[in-house]
Design an enzyme around this catalytic site. Structure first.
Site, PDB file in Angstrom:
ATOM      1  N   HIS A 322       0.807  -1.220   0.000  1.00 28.22           N
ATOM      2  CA  HIS A 322       0.000   0.000   0.000  1.00 28.22           C
ATOM      3  C   HIS A 322       0.834   1.262   0.000  1.00 28.22           C
ATOM      4  O   HIS A 322       0.382   2.299  -0.469  1.00 28.22           O
ATOM      5  CB  HIS A 322      -0.959   0.016   1.195  1.00 28.22           C
ATOM      6  CG  HIS A 322      -2.161  -0.832   1.001  1.00 28.22           C
ATOM      7  ND1 HIS A 322      -2.163  -2.184   1.272  1.00 28.22           N
ATOM      8  CD2 HIS A 322      -3.384  -0.543   0.530  1.00 28.22           C
ATOM      9  CE1 HIS A 322      -3.366  -2.671   0.992  1.00 28.22           C
ATOM     10  NE2 HIS A 322      -4.124  -1.710   0.541  1.00 28.22           N
ATOM     11  N   GLY A 323       2.018   1.190   0.545  1.00 33.32           N
ATOM     12  CA  GLY A 323       2.819   2.409   0.536  1.00 33.32           C
ATOM     13  C   GLY A 323       4.165   2.230   1.184  1.00 33.32           C
ATOM     14  O   GLY A 323       4.362   1.352   2.029  1.00 33.32           O
TER      15      GLY A 323
END
Lengths: 492, 302
Positions: A322-323
């Site tokens: 996700h990041g």
């Protein structure tokens, strides 16, 4: 090009009309060209990265199919390394070097790794995962290698799902590009309805809730627990409506042209456990991790300790997907912890319920389970949305503060003023509309159970149906937020 | 298939009609309920012997009551912060189409006045009046596609209506002009220390349009006074092309077009007269308005 932009309002009907006017044999080219234009509306030069991974995976797929033994694995590894390598450079390099540099400076070293000034290509995580699923499925002999380069490129670049999913499987999508899709009124109607619902969720609900969420999470230290709780709960619905809204628009747009994309959300906040939540939230990603990581690691057919380790690996990597930030890793770790704790304590919890007279299938147990699951997921969202671990820890340790204030009108007013960015009217309006929209969403979802939410009026007379659709359109125009409005999952 | 096609068409026609009706109702309600100096001008209610146009240098620096008492002529201030010539040109043209009393139009020439902004200033004040060609043409000069879509695309304008618009509409905002369009600035000095020398915006095509508008004004027998308002001396030094801009305005001097430069007034030496580099505070504005009014008397009675 954003779905909620004027450009897309022109792009979509033009592309769709041309699609149906063209002879079948030219349609793949038209869609590929349209998808390229769609992608290049962001940062044009990054289409070269997409082209690189497409070429590598196209060749790898054919090589895997033609090879035998170890060579098959070699070509698979080549494809995975290329895809993960691109991710590593563009998404994770600065994160890892930043952390190494920090460790070096803490240890007193003057050595310093260079930080790259690069923008993350949009949708990178999505299309690399979709590409990897292709080569893995060819390797597993579940999918024949695609020989038509243009069709394969279209599989990766198909514009409705190019930048934020659903992450498709080749078995579902590839063959559809060879099918002859004639215009179907039913596909058109159902696709447009789903798009309408998606736009409503994104532009009206998600972006309205974001007004308060942004205010609170920009400087969480300025707010008390009441405001932080409101911001967190609003974010839970913001991210759901933002992401599922995008998926609905993508699926609807594809449906209009006769393509069927996989369902990506299934009322996740109705889940009665964290494991059930992950069968309802971002289904395409969770099934990707299940099929390509969790099961190859042994899944749940291993010792208990190994099972827990497998879950931890999957969710830590899911967080990282996700990041490139510790907050996402902690978010993933929290979900791993929830699952592991849930498994470890299942027998104890069941016997505790029995001892106090609550049956597993009772509505009280269902309600309690749903509430607890929602609470746990919302708590984890704090780490997802916070810009730093410091902010996330501040929020999570200050949720209990200021609650005595709301017993007075003055206290309520000060909370509304705070979440309105020092404007009571704005805070009140945004809070009330946010609550009404959440309640409306919950009502519609409960009424439609497992079917598409937009079909809440399906069995009603035409006047009622059209009034409902008109209401959604007017709400999008009047209540929609059009400034600073991007999709949350675009950054992944 | 034919029945389905008819159904789709009917649905879109009905929805479009509904959207147009909602849009019309909102615009109509705004025009009926909201009163401010722009609505008054666009409904042809504002008329005075001296009309002042300009950006914040007009809005905050020209006190109509002082000018009125010195000149003996009714004065109204149409200035608005951030609104430069390209945008208020539409208001001037609209005013010229109905005025009866005007003897003199004063244009407060901000140094950026002949530049081309990229954005419309306070569009919420004008959305309900997009049917007015003068308003539409001036907004189109700044944001062509936005103005075009807002005027012609059903529903697009609804996406532009913001909090300021709805607040004014819901509260039936009635902003009476006890100051006749003028808003004094506070006495306290507020200016960033980090401001660096800069070039004021200038666009030759805007200058040509400005010249055309001046000709239209004088063509109606109305005098035009171009004012370079006071600037605090330290601030003027930061404007690298200040003299060039002044020269452009000065070159427009002709019959019935006057040019007055107040950047060398003694009050420009005193920081206590200013709120920031380019805006007088209420005390400075009062002094300046008095000085200007005495100069204006001579021009108007020529």
């Amino acid at each position: 090009m954003l779905f909620n932009s004027f450009q897309f309002l022109l792009f979509f009907p033009v592309v769709t009309v041309i699609y149906f006017l063209l002879p079948y044999k030219f349609r793949w080219f038209h869609l590929l060209a349209a998808s390229s234009i769609f992608y290049m509306a962001f940062v044009p030069v990054y289409i070269l990265i997409l082209a690189f991974t497409i070429i590598i995976d196209y060749i790898a797929g054919i090589m895997i199919e033609n090879a035998e033994g170890r060579r098959r694995k070699g070509f698979l590894v080549m494809s995975l390394v290329a895809n993960i390598g691109v991710l590593a450079v563009f998404k994770y390099y600065n994160f890892f070097t930043g952390n190494i540099n920090h460790l070096l400076s803490v240890s007193g070293s003057v050595a310093h790794l260079p930080i790259l000034a690069i923008i993350l290509p949009i949708g990178l995580s999505f299309h690399t995962f979709q590409a990897m699923s292709y080569t893995i499925e060819v390797y597993r002999n579940n999918q024949k290698a695609e020989r038509h380069f243009g069709i394969y490129a279209l599989y990766v670049m198909f514009y409705p799902q190019l930048v934020a999913g659903p992450i498709e499987r080749p078995q579902n999508l590839l063959h559809q590009f060879y099918e002859h899709h004639d215009f179907s009124f039913e596909n058109c109607r159902e696709g447009l309805k789903q798009m309408l619902w998606g736009f409503f969720k994104k532009i009206v609900i998600a972006d309205r809730l974001a007004l308060i969420v942004r205010t609170v999470y920009k400087h969480p230290e300025h707010f008390n627990g009441v405001s932080l709780t409101i911001g967190t709960l609003f974010f839970a619905f913001q991210i759901y409506c933002d992401f599922s809204g995008y998926s609905d628009i993508a699926i609807g747009a594809a449906r209009v042209m006769g393509f069927n994309l996989m369902r990506n959300f299934n009322r996740p906040y109705f889940a009665k456990s964290i494991s059930e939540f992950w069968t309802r939230w971002h289904i395409s990603l969770s099934t990707w991790f299940k099929d390509y990581l969790y099961i190859p690691l042994g899944g749940n057919r291993v010792s208990v300790q190994r099972l827990y380790l497998n879950l931890a690996i999957v969710f830590l990597l899911s967080g990282l997907w996700h990041g490139a930030n510790w907050t996402y890793i902690v978010w993933g770790a929290l979900h791993a912890f929830y699952l592991i704790f849930g498994l470890a304590t299942k027998k104890t919890r069941v016997s505790l319920m029995h001892s106090i007279g609550i049956k597993e299938s009772s509505s009280l147990n269902n309600a309690l389970s749903t509430f607890i699951t929602f609470f746990l997921v919302s708590f984890a969202w704090i780490f997802f949305i916070s810009s730093s671990l410091h902010d996330a820890l501040y929020v999570s340790t200050h949720l209990h503060t200021g609650w005595s204030q709301v017993l007075s009108m003055h206290g309520v007013k000060s909370v509304l003023t705070a979440i309105g960015g020092n404007d009571t009217i704005t805070g009140t309006f945004n809070a009330i509309t946010g609550i009404i929209l959440i309640l409306f969403l919950e009502y519609v979802q409960r009424k439609t159970k497992d079917g598409p939410a937009i079909n809440i009026v399906q069995s009603k007379p035409i006047l009622v149906r059209w009034s409902f659709y008109s209401f959604l359109i007017l709400a999008i125009l009047l209540l929609g937020v059009y400034e600073n409005s991007e999709f949350i999952y675009f950054q992944f | 298939m034919r029945k389905n096609s008819k159904q789709i068409l009917l649905f879109f026609v009905l929805v479009t009609a509904l959207i147009c009706s909602v849009q019309f109702a909102i615009d109509y309600s705004y025009r009926k309920r909201v009163t401010n100096k722009f609505t008054n001008m666009l409904t042809h209610k504002t008329d005075a012997e001296i009309m002042i146009f300009g950006s914040s240098v007009a809005y905050h620096q020209f006190d109509p009551s002082v000018i009125d008492s010195v000149t003996g002529m009714t004065t109204f201030n149409m200035g608005w912060p951030g609104m430069f010539f390209v945008q208020y040109n539409g208001l001037i043209k609209e005013y010229l189409s109905y005025e009866k009393k005007c003897k003199c139009i004063v244009i407060a020439c901000d140094f950026d006045n002949l530049g081309r902004n990229k954005l419309i200033t306070r569009p919420d004040l004008f959305w309900a009046y997009l049917g007015n060609n003068n308003v539409y043409n001036s907004l189109k000069e700044l944001e062509y596609w936005k103005a075009f879509r807002a005027r012609y695309m059903p529903g697009y304008k609804l996406t532009l209506l913001n909090k300021a618009f709805y607040t004014d509409l819901m509260l039936a905002a009635h902003k009476t002009d006890s100051f006749r369009g003028y808003e004094p600035m506070p006495a306290q000095w507020e200016q960033s220390d980090t401001i660096k020398p800069f070039d004021a915006r200038y666009d030759e095509s805007v200058y040509d349009e400005f010249k055309t508008t001046l000709q239209e004004i004088t063509g109606k027998g109305i005098k035009v006074v171009l004012i370079i308002p006071p600037v605090y001396r330290e601030g003027y030094a930061l404007i690298r092309n200040g003299e060039m801009i002044k020269g452009k305005y000065k070159s427009l001097t002709a019959k019935n077009i006057y040019y007055l430069d107040y950047t060398s007034l003694s009050l420009c030496e005193t920081k206590g007269n200013f709120h920031n580099f380019t805006h007088l505070n209420y005390a400075g504005a009062s002094l300046f308005s008095d000085t200007f009014a005495h100069d204006l008397v001579k021009i108007v009675h020529e």
